[in-house]
Design a protein around this motif. Structure first.
Motif, PDB file in Angstrom:
ATOM      1  N   GLY A  12     -10.362  -4.001 -37.466  1.00 11.45           N
ATOM      2  CA  GLY A  12     -10.539  -3.442 -38.815  1.00 11.45           C
ATOM      3  C   GLY A  12      -9.505  -2.363 -39.093  1.00 11.45           C
ATOM      4  N   LYS A  13      -9.345  -1.480 -38.121  1.00 12.02           N
ATOM      5  CA  LYS A  13      -8.356  -0.404 -38.265  1.00 12.02           C
ATOM      6  C   LYS A  13      -6.951  -0.992 -38.386  1.00 12.02           C
ATOM      7  N   TYR A  14      -6.631  -1.945 -37.506  1.00 15.80           N
ATOM      8  CA  TYR A  14      -5.288  -2.531 -37.467  1.00 15.80           C
ATOM      9  C   TYR A  14      -4.916  -3.105 -38.835  1.00 15.80           C
ATOM     10  N   GLU A  41      -7.724   6.676 -21.657  1.00 17.37           N
ATOM     11  CA  GLU A  41      -9.078   7.215 -21.767  1.00 17.37           C
ATOM     12  C   GLU A  41      -9.137   8.247 -22.883  1.00 17.37           C
ATOM     13  N   GLU A  42     -10.046   8.017 -23.828  1.00 22.98           N
ATOM     14  CA  GLU A  42     -10.201   8.990 -24.922  1.00 22.98           C
ATOM     15  C   GLU A  42     -11.187  10.044 -24.462  1.00 22.98           C
ATOM     16  N   ASP A  43     -10.686  11.029 -23.709  1.00 24.79           N
ATOM     17  CA  ASP A  43     -11.604  11.957 -23.069  1.00 24.79           C
ATOM     18  C   ASP A  43     -11.630  13.350 -23.682  1.00 24.79           C
ATOM     19  N   ASP A  69      -4.603   5.979 -34.123  1.00 24.94           N
ATOM     20  CA  ASP A  69      -5.571   6.596 -35.039  1.00 24.94           C
ATOM     21  C   ASP A  69      -6.784   7.001 -34.225  1.00 24.94           C
ATOM     22  N   ASP A  70      -7.219   8.238 -34.346  1.00 20.19           N
ATOM     23  CA  ASP A  70      -8.530   8.585 -33.795  1.00 20.19           C
ATOM     24  C   ASP A  70      -9.352   9.087 -34.968  1.00 20.19           C
ATOM     25  N   SER A  71     -10.487   8.457 -35.154  1.00 17.23           N
ATOM     26  CA  SER A  71     -11.269   8.768 -36.348  1.00 17.23           C
ATOM     27  C   SER A  71     -12.749   8.785 -36.021  1.00 17.23           C
ATOM     28  N   GLY A  72     -13.540   9.255 -36.960  1.00 16.49           N
ATOM     29  CA  GLY A  72     -14.977   9.283 -36.726  1.00 16.49           C
ATOM     30  C   GLY A  72     -15.748   9.731 -37.944  1.00 16.49           C
ATOM     31  N   LEU A  85     -17.371  10.634 -30.927  1.00 12.91           N
ATOM     32  CA  LEU A  85     -17.996   9.547 -30.150  1.00 12.91           C
ATOM     33  C   LEU A  85     -18.444   8.386 -31.038  1.00 12.91           C
ATOM     34  N   SER A  86     -17.967   8.342 -32.292  1.00 12.63           N
ATOM     35  CA  SER A  86     -18.422   7.327 -33.255  1.00 12.63           C
ATOM     36  C   SER A  86     -18.348   5.897 -32.733  1.00 12.63           C
ATOM     37  N   ALA A  87     -17.285   5.586 -31.985  1.00 11.69           N
ATOM     38  CA  ALA A  87     -17.118   4.210 -31.490  1.00 11.69           C
ATOM     39  C   ALA A  87     -18.091   3.905 -30.353  1.00 11.69           C
ATOM     40  N   ARG A  88     -18.661   4.962 -29.781  1.00  8.63           N
ATOM     41  CA  ARG A  88     -19.513   4.760 -28.585  1.00  8.63           C
ATOM     42  C   ARG A  88     -20.978   5.091 -28.861  1.00  8.63           C
ATOM     43  N   VAL A 115     -18.917  13.036 -43.632  1.00 12.45           N
ATOM     44  CA  VAL A 115     -17.469  12.962 -43.854  1.00 12.45           C
ATOM     45  C   VAL A 115     -16.839  12.054 -42.794  1.00 12.45           C
ATOM     46  N   PHE A 116     -15.918  11.214 -43.257  1.00  9.40           N
ATOM     47  CA  PHE A 116     -15.090  10.427 -42.343  1.00  9.40           C
ATOM     48  C   PHE A 116     -13.784  11.186 -42.145  1.00  9.40           C
ATOM     49  N   LYS A 117     -13.362  11.341 -40.898  1.00 10.97           N
ATOM     50  CA  LYS A 117     -12.096  12.026 -40.614  1.00 10.97           C
ATOM     51  C   LYS A 117     -11.155  11.080 -39.870  1.00 10.97           C
ATOM     52  N   GLY A 150     -14.916  -4.380 -44.935  1.00 13.61           N
ATOM     53  CA  GLY A 150     -14.586  -3.251 -44.052  1.00 13.61           C
ATOM     54  C   GLY A 150     -15.099  -3.445 -42.640  1.00 13.61           C
ATOM     55  N   PHE A 151     -15.406  -2.345 -41.979  1.00 12.60           N
ATOM     56  CA  PHE A 151     -15.871  -2.408 -40.588  1.00 12.60           C
ATOM     57  C   PHE A 151     -16.665  -1.142 -40.266  1.00 12.60           C
ATOM     58  N   GLY A 152     -17.153  -1.075 -39.049  1.00 12.71           N
ATOM     59  CA  GLY A 152     -17.826   0.133 -38.563  1.00 12.71           C
ATOM     60  C   GLY A 152     -18.997   0.571 -39.433  1.00 12.71           C
ATOM     61  N   TYR A 153     -18.963   1.837 -39.817  1.00 13.25           N
ATOM     62  CA  TYR A 153     -20.067   2.420 -40.582  1.00 13.25           C
ATOM     63  C   TYR A 153     -19.916   2.220 -42.096  1.00 13.25           C
ATOM     64  N   ASP A 154     -18.943   1.430 -42.526  1.00 11.72           N
ATOM     65  CA  ASP A 154     -18.699   1.234 -43.969  1.00 11.72           C
ATOM     66  C   ASP A 154     -19.964   0.860 -44.765  1.00 11.72           C
ATOM     67  N   PRO A 155     -20.854  -0.005 -44.225  1.00  9.66           N
ATOM     68  CA  PRO A 155     -22.019  -0.409 -45.034  1.00  9.66           C
ATOM     69  C   PRO A 155     -23.031   0.710 -45.303  1.00  9.66           C
ATOM     70  N   THR A 173      -8.568  -1.019 -52.321  1.00  7.71           N
ATOM     71  CA  THR A 173      -9.261   0.127 -52.941  1.00  7.71           C
ATOM     72  C   THR A 173      -9.667   1.125 -51.862  1.00  7.71           C
ATOM     73  N   LYS A 174     -10.221   0.608 -50.778  1.00 13.28           N
ATOM     74  CA  LYS A 174     -10.630   1.505 -49.686  1.00 13.28           C
ATOM     75  C   LYS A 174      -9.424   2.301 -49.180  1.00 13.28           C
ATOM     76  N   ASN A 175      -8.290   1.602 -49.005  1.00 15.52           N
ATOM     77  CA  ASN A 175      -7.105   2.270 -48.460  1.00 15.52           C
ATOM     78  C   ASN A 175      -6.570   3.383 -49.365  1.00 15.52           C
ATOM     79  N   SER A 178      -9.672   6.261 -48.701  1.00 15.16           N
ATOM     80  CA  SER A 178     -10.316   6.544 -47.408  1.00 15.16           C
ATOM     81  C   SER A 178      -9.574   7.620 -46.611  1.00 15.16           C
ATOM     82  N   HIS A 179     -10.259   8.152 -45.621  1.00 10.67           N
ATOM     83  CA  HIS A 179      -9.687   9.101 -44.663  1.00 10.67           C
ATOM     84  C   HIS A 179      -8.391   8.543 -44.061  1.00 10.67           C
ATOM     85  N   ARG A 180      -8.452   7.286 -43.583  1.00 12.13           N
ATOM     86  CA  ARG A 180      -7.283   6.670 -42.950  1.00 12.13           C
ATOM     87  C   ARG A 180      -6.167   6.451 -43.967  1.00 12.13           C
ATOM     88  N   GLY A 181      -6.542   5.974 -45.154  1.00 12.82           N
ATOM     89  CA  GLY A 181      -5.554   5.733 -46.206  1.00 12.82           C
ATOM     90  C   GLY A 181      -4.828   7.021 -46.574  1.00 12.82           C
TER      91      GLY A 181
HETATM   92  P1  IMP Z   1     -11.965   5.544 -32.327  1.00 14.38           P
HETATM   93  O1  IMP Z   1     -11.044   6.218 -33.287  1.00 14.38           O
HETATM   94  O2  IMP Z   1     -11.359   4.348 -31.678  1.00 14.38           O
HETATM   95  O3  IMP Z   1     -12.612   6.502 -31.371  1.00 14.38           O
HETATM   96  O4  IMP Z   1     -13.145   4.887 -33.180  1.00 14.38           O
HETATM   97  C1  IMP Z   1     -13.544   5.414 -34.386  1.00 14.38           C
HETATM   98  C2  IMP Z   1     -14.884   4.823 -34.779  1.00 14.38           C
HETATM   99  O5  IMP Z   1     -15.309   5.520 -35.956  1.00 14.38           O
HETATM  100  C3  IMP Z   1     -14.811   3.362 -35.183  1.00 14.38           C
HETATM  101  O6  IMP Z   1     -15.072   2.486 -34.126  1.00 14.38           O
HETATM  102  C4  IMP Z   1     -15.890   3.273 -36.233  1.00 14.38           C
HETATM  103  O7  IMP Z   1     -17.147   3.126 -35.627  1.00 14.38           O
HETATM  104  C5  IMP Z   1     -15.810   4.641 -36.899  1.00 14.38           C
HETATM  105  N1  IMP Z   1     -14.889   4.582 -38.041  1.00 14.38           N
HETATM  106  C6  IMP Z   1     -13.641   5.136 -38.130  1.00 14.38           C
HETATM  107  N2  IMP Z   1     -13.078   4.846 -39.300  1.00 14.38           N
HETATM  108  C7  IMP Z   1     -13.973   4.077 -39.967  1.00 14.38           C
HETATM  109  C8  IMP Z   1     -13.936   3.445 -41.233  1.00 14.38           C
HETATM  110  O8  IMP Z   1     -12.952   3.478 -41.997  1.00 14.38           O
HETATM  111  N3  IMP Z   1     -15.050   2.775 -41.573  1.00 14.38           N
HETATM  112  C9  IMP Z   1     -16.146   2.679 -40.771  1.00 14.38           C
HETATM  113  N4  IMP Z   1     -16.212   3.207 -39.573  1.00 14.38           N
HETATM  114  C10 IMP Z   1     -15.120   3.919 -39.154  1.00 14.38           C
END
Ligand code: IMP
Length: 202
Positions: A12-14, A41-43, A69-72, A85-88, A115-117, A150-155, A173-175, A178-181
């Motif tokens: 999704g990120k890619y 390792e994302e430690d 990208d490191d996001s959450g 720890l969002s991914a875990r 907030v998404f960062k 989208g992916f992750g917590y988008d819904p 539109t998301k891009n 969004s935080h990543r965009g």
């Molecule tokens: P990491 O950056 O690989 O540690 O993972 C970030 C995690 O945050 C993702 O696996 C998602 O669960 C969540 N996340 C980050 N960006 C988004 C987004 O744009 N939409 C939904 N979930 C996101």
């Protein structure tokens, strides 16, 4: 030729990153394009440190400009969790969403702010430099999941200004919002103004 590795295993990120960067680079590689797997390792408890570490390690190994990208997602009522720890936070997206909804059970709308960062690290192995770009988007966590884009917590991430969940928005539109965009667009502006891109365009 301007080439960039996007150091993520998250499809999704890619897709979002490639779509936002467009023709900023001539060719994009994902980690799947390389036979050798580089384990990072994302430690760190800090997003930007994890992003820098991922970009550096992969960029040095393959000797190519690398973006990580490191996001959450940080939820006010949960004291900022799941955060870095969002991914875990569960075994898959569905499980993570269920956990968040469960933990917010009984929490009223006005206390469901979130907030998404996103921290984007861009590493240039030939110069040894790492640039960091940041973006965020504020919203609320809904009472149930909605949308299948989208992916992750988008819904479960609701944006009051649009009256929609992130998973109801087309990628373009998301891009834009969004935080990543936002972080990627800041990076694009920087690169377009910077000598790096101009020197490589020749
Ligand atoms: P990491 O950056 O690989 O540690 O993972 C970030 C995690 O945050 C993702 O696996 C998602 O669960 C969540 N996340 C980050 N960006 C988004 C987004 O744009 N939409 C939904 N979930 C996101």
């Amino acid at each position: 030729m301007r080439e960039l590795i996007i150091s993520t295993g998250n499809e999704g990120k890619y897709k979002e990153i490639v779509s936002t960067l467009g023709d900023t680079f001539d060719r994009y590689y994902s980690l799947g394009d390389f036979d050798e797997k580089v384990v990072v390792e994302e430690d760190s408890p800090l997003y930007f440190e994890n992003a820098m570490k991922k970009a550096r390690k992969v960029g040095d190994r393959f000797n190519m400009a690398t973006l990580a990208d490191d996001s959450g997602l940080e939820i006010e009522a949960l004291g900022g969790k799941p955060g870095v720890l969002s991914a875990r936070y569960g075994i898959d997206d569905k499980d993570r969403i269920e956990r968040v909804l469960q933990e917010l059970n009984g929490v009223p709308w006005e206390k469901r702010g979130a907030v998404f960062k996103a921290y984007i690290a861009l590493y240039m192995p030939d110069k040894g430099w790492v640039y960091i770009f940041y973006g965020q988007i504020k919203g609320f966590i809904g009472f149930e999941a909605k949308g299948d884009l989208g992916f992750g917590y988008d819904p479960i991430f609701y944006i009051p200004q649009l009256g929609k969940y992130l998973a109801e928005l087309e990628m373009e539109t998301k891009n834009r919002i969004s935080h990543r965009g936002k972080a990627l667009n800041a990076m694009k502006e920087f690169l377009n103004a910077d000598f790096f891109i101009r020197s490589r365009k020749r």
